[in-house]
Design an enzyme around this catalytic site. Structure first.
Site, mmCIF file in Angstrom:
data_model
loop_
_atom_site.group_PDB
_atom_site.id
_atom_site.type_symbol
_atom_site.label_atom_id
_atom_site.label_comp_id
_atom_site.label_asym_id
_atom_site.label_seq_id
_atom_site.Cartn_x
_atom_site.Cartn_y
_atom_site.Cartn_z
ATOM 1 N N LYS A 138 15.158 22.053 -10.376
ATOM 2 C CA LYS A 138 14.540 20.771 -10.744
ATOM 3 C C LYS A 138 15.445 19.864 -11.570
ATOM 4 C CE LYS A 138 10.814 19.603 -10.033
ATOM 5 N NZ LYS A 138 9.493 19.932 -10.537
ATOM 6 N N HIS A 194 0.829 -1.216 0.000
ATOM 7 C CA HIS A 194 0.000 0.000 0.000
ATOM 8 C C HIS A 194 0.863 1.265 0.000
ATOM 9 C CE1 HIS A 194 -3.249 -2.756 1.160
ATOM 10 N NE2 HIS A 194 -2.351 -3.268 1.987
ATOM 11 N N GLU A 254 8.991 8.900 -16.677
ATOM 12 C CA GLU A 254 7.583 9.295 -16.840
ATOM 13 C C GLU A 254 7.068 8.927 -18.223
ATOM 14 O OE1 GLU A 254 6.954 13.420 -15.381
ATOM 15 O OE2 GLU A 254 8.850 13.099 -14.376
#
Ligand code: ARG
Length: 474
Positions: free
Chosen positions: A298, A171, A305
């Site tokens: 960043k 989970h 992705e």
């Protein structure tokens, strides 16, 4: 071709198609040509088409359906066409519909009417089915190689980090400590099954439809075993109708690709998580990250992705062909021309993802300390505590689970880890507890105790990695 020659060619092309136009008086409407033509995408089959045509021609000669002289002219013409295509001088024409007619019409330009003999005892229906199987067979073999490359880099990293401790999740919550080697080896197993799916599909694909002709077979005394052998197929397909209308080989290839892409997307998602500031388990170098045009700090894991998202596209390709084929009566219908774009797209995307993933895995650097600290969070050794109660106090597991739950509640109240509770406090909840319990509460003791077959103990992991290396890398 000079401009004048091109103009003449265009004029010829707008007349009825010289490849099949006998009963036609005029050429197709422009929009008809646009919807009908597949040359823009099926030119990717040129190599397979030429190989299959050469084998067909040689078989015709061997079977005395064609004389040797004509056969030789055809072969020489086909070889010249191959060079023209590979050197970029071949003129692909949409008026010639597809790769098969483009090659045949060029052959006619090169060797004249002899070119027409090549189509004896075959049709574009068995031709395209053969070319497509050959193309997918080649892609299947490349998928196997790329998957092996990926497994090799995963095993390399697993080997380097076989005993590095990290949290194992359920989970997405820290559940039990595991080793990084164990986690990476899980993907080696997945990609191994993916290879199995590709190679299973390859076995069923590897039968040759050539010679089934349009749908009913042919009256010429052809030798289908000969062409099957020459093209590396196991044997000829047994039913001519099935030969020209089956596309389940493409579906199986795309299903295997979808499942493989799904595995890639799971690993990609883990990389995204691991490289986030919140997790900080790993980082990718400049080679596998991109920057932001506004936020200078960043480093985005774009490749991961994109792998995650291309899975959607690969699934879409599979669904697209499943839908095209659904409800098609036997044998060939033009609908089936729509089989190629999704298949090519699926493979282009998958091969890109496999190679990008291999690059990323090689590039990943892990943060031992952060992972180890995270492995101890969330009371991740609670199961070890319950197991200790079972083993040492001969308690039924359910009861041990209950008492451990109370201990976890206590630690939560205190805001500390299980190992930080003192013995007196623990004894209040279960009098039989001794200081020996503290031995099982550390993450390193927890992982090394998981010695059951396939479990996470570093020794187990090391054995599994070396077995996998022997099996896969050789
Ligand atoms: N371009 C066609 C395809 O890909 C080749 C087969 C054409 N057959 C026919 N009967 N029109 O399916």
């Amino acid at each position: 071709m000079t401009d004048n020659q091109k103009k003449n060619q265009d004029k010829l092309d707008t007349a009825s198609n010289s490849m099949w136009g006998g009963r036609f008086q005029s050429g197709p409407d422009k929009i008809m040509e646009a919807i009908n033509s597949s040359i823009n995408f099926d030119q990717r089959l040129y190599l397979q088409d030429i190989e299959a045509s050469k084998s067909h021609c040689m078989m015709l000669v061997k079977s005395k359906i064609l004389d040797t002289k004509t056969g030789n002219k055809i072969i020489a013409g086909l070889e010249r066409i191959l060079i023209e295509i590979e050197t970029g001088v071949f003129n692909f024409r949409s008026s010639m519909e597809d790769i098969h007619l483009n090659i045949e019409s060029r052959l006619h330009e090169l060797i004249g009417d002899n070119a027409g003999c090549l189509h004896t005892a075959r049709s574009r229906n068995d031709q395209v089915a053969t070319d497509f199987r050959l193309w997918i067979r080649d892609a299947t073999d490349r998928a196997d190689t790329y998957l092996t490359d990926l497994q090799a880099v995963l095993l390399e990293q697993a080997d380097l980090h076989y005993d590095w401790i990290m949290p194992g999740f359920t989970h997405l919550q820290a559940a039990q400590p595991i080793t990084l080697g164990h986690h990476l080896h899980a993907y080696v197993e997945m990609f191994g099954r993916d290879k199995g799916r590709f190679s299973d599909a390859r076995k069923r694909l590897n039968e040759c439809p050539l010679g089934a002709a349009a749908l009913a077979g042919t009256s010429f005394p052809i030798d289908r075993y000969e062409t099957a052998r020459a093209l590396g197929f196991e044997k000829p397909t047994a039913n001519s109708l099935d030969s020209v209308s089956a596309r389940d080989f493409a579906l199986e290839f795309m299903s295997a690709s979808s499942i493989c892409a799904m595995h890639l997307s799971r690993l990609a998602e883990e990389i995204v998580l691991w490289c986030s500031a919140q997790f900080s388990f790993a980082c990718l170098s400049d080679s596998f990250t991109t920057g932001s045009s506004i936020m200078p700090q960043k480093r985005n894991p774009d490749a991961a992705e994109l792998i995650r998202s291309k899975t959607g596209r690969i699934n879409g390709d599979l669904i697209s062909l499943l839908t095209v084929l659904k409800g098609l009566p036997l044998a060939y219908s033009k609908d089936m021309q729509e089989d190629k774009e999704p298949t090519f797209d699926s493979w282009d995307s998958l091969s890109l993802c496999l190679n990008a993933m291999t690059g990323m895995i090689k590039d990943l650097r892990f943060n031992r300390n952060t992972m180890q600290v995270a492995a101890g969070s969330g009371f991740s050794t609670a199961t070890d505590l319950a197991d200790w109660l079972v083993r040492e106090l001969k308690m039924p597991f359910r009861k041990a689970h209950h008492i451990t739950g109370e201990i976890v509640r206590l630690a939560e109240k205190r805001g500390c880890n299980l190992a930080d509770l003192n013995l007196t406090e623990l004894k209040k909840l279960e009098n039989g507890i001794t200081k020996g319990i503290f031995d099982v509460l550390s993450v390193s003791n927890s992982v090394s105790s998981r010695t059951s077959y396939g479990g996470t103990s570093p020794e187990n992991v090391r054995v599994q990695i070396s077995l996998a290396k022997e099996r896969i890398i050789k």
